[in-house]
Design an enzyme around this catalytic site. Structure first.
Site, PDB file in Angstrom:
ATOM      1  N   GLU A  24     -42.925  30.386  14.280  1.00 12.82           N
ATOM      2  CA  GLU A  24     -43.228  29.006  13.901  1.00 12.82           C
ATOM      3  C   GLU A  24     -44.267  28.504  14.896  1.00 12.82           C
ATOM      4  OE1 GLU A  24     -42.235  27.909  11.187  1.00 12.82           O
ATOM      5  OE2 GLU A  24     -40.493  29.151  10.743  1.00 12.82           O
ATOM      6  N   HIS A 161     -37.271  27.680   6.660  1.00 11.94           N
ATOM      7  CA  HIS A 161     -38.445  27.426   7.508  1.00 11.94           C
ATOM      8  C   HIS A 161     -38.119  27.470   8.996  1.00 11.94           C
ATOM      9  CE1 HIS A 161     -41.246  26.521   4.269  1.00 11.94           C
ATOM     10  NE2 HIS A 161     -40.320  25.757   3.721  1.00 11.94           N
ATOM     11  N   ASP A 166     -36.069  32.879   8.219  1.00 11.04           N
ATOM     12  CA  ASP A 166     -37.171  33.417   7.411  1.00 11.04           C
ATOM     13  C   ASP A 166     -37.254  34.934   7.536  1.00 11.04           C
ATOM     14  OD1 ASP A 166     -37.762  30.899   6.574  1.00 11.04           O
ATOM     15  OD2 ASP A 166     -39.653  30.704   7.666  1.00 11.04           O
TER      16      ASP A 166
END
Length: 415
Positions: A24, A161, A166
């Site tokens: 991320e 997310h 993920d």
């Protein structure tokens, strides 16, 4: 754009040993954005054997739009380690084997650039991109995002997310597609679809801007085919016409405005830098609204666009001599550049800050500063292509009656 000479290749294959990875980040550009979470699962003989999950303190505010997507805010990373604290350990844990991820090319670029900058290491792992595999298997589908695949394969209803979540869903999608191929006798492309995607028609022109050679037929690329690209702001290394031609050559669609059909908004470097400081164009704001509404739309900088075209762009042929003028008003200072010719065998061209048009410093091999150009120097766009390169410089001084002296300069790239 940063050359990634040691970067691994994208492959399409059935593998049982790999590290599934997801990062991320605060955005898509490894030069301007930061990693804020690492999630990875080590798989051996098809089974997970170890996990790695870590929040990262980026040392700056996480944009609100990013927080709305994955839920990570400044408070969550306040006491987390910095990337420099954990990256070397993570790279050792990951090893040099195959990496698996969805749209993982972006994650690889972040790892590659940060590993080189922080650890002095290269990430040369080959990788399987489940997005590329999905586009190979389902060319008729307009969207092959992770959230599309998990619903299509009845794995889950929503994408979380977050990095580790993920990763788990990516592994499940990979297994589903491999099983689907085996059950239906679908072969992989020849040579495991091994690819270091590049655009052969790309070269540097006399002005050092990237140019696109005429191409009689479209050469479809899964990263571009039938996807809509919109450009905003001035590009630094390519004219908009050439950028749009590159999209067309690879089977993409050029849009004029941001709509629900837009897949990528490519922002010129000036616009991207301005947005990081809170000043966003109307196209950018509209794109963010569509993102939050669930549209398959990515906002990327022009450098990430060049990454999509192929890392080989950085190695595109350059002309043997670049010519530019160094004028006295454009320089902060010039130290001892004599009249006549100057041959500096080892001169590095270095960006010294992160302003929209950073200053450029010319140094000899022993560190002596020959010239420091201000960010407003008109020649910047020409010599920016030399950023971080070693050149042979020849400068001839001219004294004009009634005006300040100037230097006609020639630069030849050595490496």
């Amino acid at each position: 754009m940063i050359p990634r000479e040691h970067k691994g290749a994208s492959v399409l294959a059935d593998r049982k040993d790999y590290v599934a990875l997801d990062l991320e980040t605060t955005g898509y550009d490894p030069r301007l954005d930061e990693i804020i979470e690492i999630g990875a699962i080590k798989v051996r003989n098809g089974q997970p054997i170890d996990r790695y999950g870590q929040l990262i303190n980026p040392g700056r505010h996480i944009p609100n739009i990013v927080t709305e997507i994955h839920g990570i805010d400044d408070g969550m990373v306040k006491n987390a380690p910095t990337l420099a604290d954990v990256l070397s350990e993570f790279l050792d844990w990951m090893g040099d084997g195959l990496i698996l991820g969805h749209n993982v090319n972006f994650d690889i670029n972040f790892l590659y650039d940060n590993a080189e900058d922080i650890c002095g290491k290269y990430v040369g792992n080959d990788f399987i991109d489940t997005l590329r595999l999905a586009r190979y298997l389902y060319p008729e589908e307009r969207h092959n995002r992770l959230q599309d695949l998990i619903v299509r394969f009845d794995i889950a209803e929503d994408q979380e997310h977050r990095a580790l979540a993920d990763v788990e869903q990516t592994i499940a999608c990979y297994r589903w597609m491999i099983r689907h191929m085996n059950e239906n006798g679908i072969p992989f492309p020849a040579g495991d679809g091994r690819s270091r995607r590049g655009l052969s028609s790309l070269f540097r022109g006399g002005d050092q801007l990237l140019q696109i050679a005429p191409q009689d037929e479209v050469t479809p690329d899964p990263a571009f085919e039938n996807l809509t690209f919109v450009f905003t702001g001035a590009l630094k290394k390519m004219t908009r016409a050439n950028a749009q031609q590159a999209v067309t050559n690879l089977g993409g669609i050029n849009g004029k405005t941001v709509t629900k059909d837009t897949n990528y908004l490519i922002t010129g470097s000036t616009d991207y830098n301005a947005a990081l400081k809170g000043s966003k164009s109307s196209k950018w704001l509209k794109a963010e609204k569509l993102q939050l509404a669930g549209q398959d739309l990515n906002i990327i900088s022009e450098d990430v666009f060049y990454d999509m075209l192929g890392d080989s762009i950085a190695q595109a042929p350059t002309q043997s001599q670049l010519k530019f003028k160094i004028t006295q008003p454009a320089c902060k200072k010039i130290l001892e550049i004599p009249s006549g010719n100057l041959d500096a065998k080892e001169v590095s061209v270095l960006a010294v800050d992160d302003r929209t048009k950073p200053s450029i410093v010319l140094k000899t091999q022993d560190g002596e500063i020959l010239a420091e150009f201000s960010s407003r120097m008109k020649a910047y766009e020409t010599i920016a292509a030399l950023d971080g390169r070693t050149i042979e410089l020849t400068a001839t001084k001219h004294d004009e009656f009634g005006s300040a002296p100037y230097f006609n300069a020639k630069a030849k790239i050595i490496r």
